[in-house]
Write an enzyme that holds these catalytic residues in place. Sequence first.
Site, PDB file in Angstrom:
ATOM      1  N   TYR A 146       1.018  -1.282  -0.052  1.00 54.87           N
ATOM      2  CA  TYR A 146      -0.005  -0.027  -0.013  1.00 54.87           C
ATOM      3  C   TYR A 146       1.031   1.164   0.100  1.00 54.87           C
ATOM      4  CZ  TYR A 146      -3.289   3.506   1.315  1.00 54.87           C
ATOM      5  OH  TYR A 146      -4.410   4.778   1.164  1.00 54.87           O
ATOM      6  N   ASP A 183       9.343   2.797   0.513  1.00 52.31           N
ATOM      7  CA  ASP A 183       8.322   3.357   1.137  1.00 52.31           C
ATOM      8  C   ASP A 183       8.360   3.247   2.536  1.00 52.31           C
ATOM      9  OD1 ASP A 183       5.786   4.402   2.213  1.00 52.31           O
ATOM     10  OD2 ASP A 183       4.621   3.690   0.631  1.00 52.31           O
ATOM     11  N   LYS A 211       3.371   9.595   8.900  1.00 56.62           N
ATOM     12  CA  LYS A 211       3.153   8.701  10.076  1.00 56.62           C
ATOM     13  C   LYS A 211       4.173   9.274  11.218  1.00 56.62           C
ATOM     14  CE  LYS A 211       0.106   5.530   7.995  1.00 56.62           C
ATOM     15  NZ  LYS A 211       0.520   4.624   6.956  1.00 56.62           N
TER      16      LYS A 211
END
Length: 430
Positions: A149, A244, A272
């Site tokens: 994702y 990522d 995050k």
Amino acid sequence: MSASIETEARSADLIRRAEGLFPGGVNSPVRAFRSVGRPPLFLERGRGPHVWDADGNRYICYIGSWGPAILGHADPTTIEALHRTLDNGLALGATNPLEIELGEAIRAAMPSMERLRFTSSGTEAVMSALRLARAATGRDLILKFAGGYHGHADHLLVEAGSGIATHAIPGSAGVPASVAGLTIVVPYNDPEAVEAAFRAHPARIAAVIVEPVAANVGVIAPAPGFLELLRSATAADGALLVFDEVITGFRVGRGGAQARFGVTPDLTTLGKIIGGGMPIGAYGGRADLMALVAPSGPVYQAGTLSGHPLSMAAGITTLAALTADRYEALETTAATLERGLVDAARTAERPIAIARVGSLLTVFFLERPPLNAAEALAADRAAFGTFFGAMLDGGVLLPPSPFEAWFVSMAHGPEEIAETIAAATTALGR
Ligand SMILES: *Cc1c(COP(=O)(O)O)cnc(C)c1O
């Protein structure tokens, strides 16, 4: 955990009103709790390892804001820094010195990010990094892994087409087939599939993008040599390697997965944790590549609220707290939890597989930990739903999906871990 009838009515009322406002009642799909067959929780307050719902029930929290809350909820130092920063106003529309402070802290931990740029979300960071990769290489194709994702940009919301090394098909309504066709999807941990893709599309792949620890289909560790293979295959073909690290950055260690596994990408995306719970993203890497970004180069990318002072302040205090000894303690905490869950499963004679990398952990209702998304998705969803509900009744809030990581925080102490293991022993015994 029993709430009065009156307070439960509050949740029921919120559900009704939310469903009349937001699609599915939520502003991000997983919050609807659809895959666990329970009504969604409304969370109002968090402190340390705990959250409280709108009916006043307290839970030990493993959602952890989906990653950012590595210090636990409402870390006092972070909250104090936010108050101080707030007194100076909000975004002022020019560079704030705080942006430099957080940028330097990130680069010191991840030296491969020679230059970087802040965005407001991880999705934007990934979109921008891939635009840059295409500009730098003059190529259009992106290779990603099934189950990876990378945010909700069109060309990354794709599924594997039929056969290895073929073009992807849209994974969401509204994604044009022509856009999806620029992405190639291959299985994670499959070096032959990567090599086949490069053979099928020589000098046409701009970048390989990978979660160096897959953490969005449940946790899947990279097989030994896999990240190294990605490094050599991209270099040999002239493609770029993009890690990522929106989840793994400052999670699996201060230097992220690139330090933990000793493989250096060309570009890295973050989010995050670096925002300490405030909206954020960042992308960066080799200075010669980043020099292509506007205004120093021709790759346009911008953001009205990029580098927001509150995000910077929360990030700076969060990263400052992430010392080597705290990561060591976190590793011990997560390992204790893993051992306790293994014992609970053995006692209950339930075959479960626990995958863990540092403080990222998934309980798979499978015989053994999966190596890729296809294996992960074979897990018993109904069994997870039952387990989730029993844990919630036992005062433990897990991510409401069988295919998400549990986020263990530095605020989870021996008491919370023991309570979690006790709840799991009961839940698995049902
Ligand atoms: C969460 C996530 C993103 C997207 O970040 P947002 O801030 O939600 O846009 C991208 N990549 C990975 C690996 C993520 O876990």
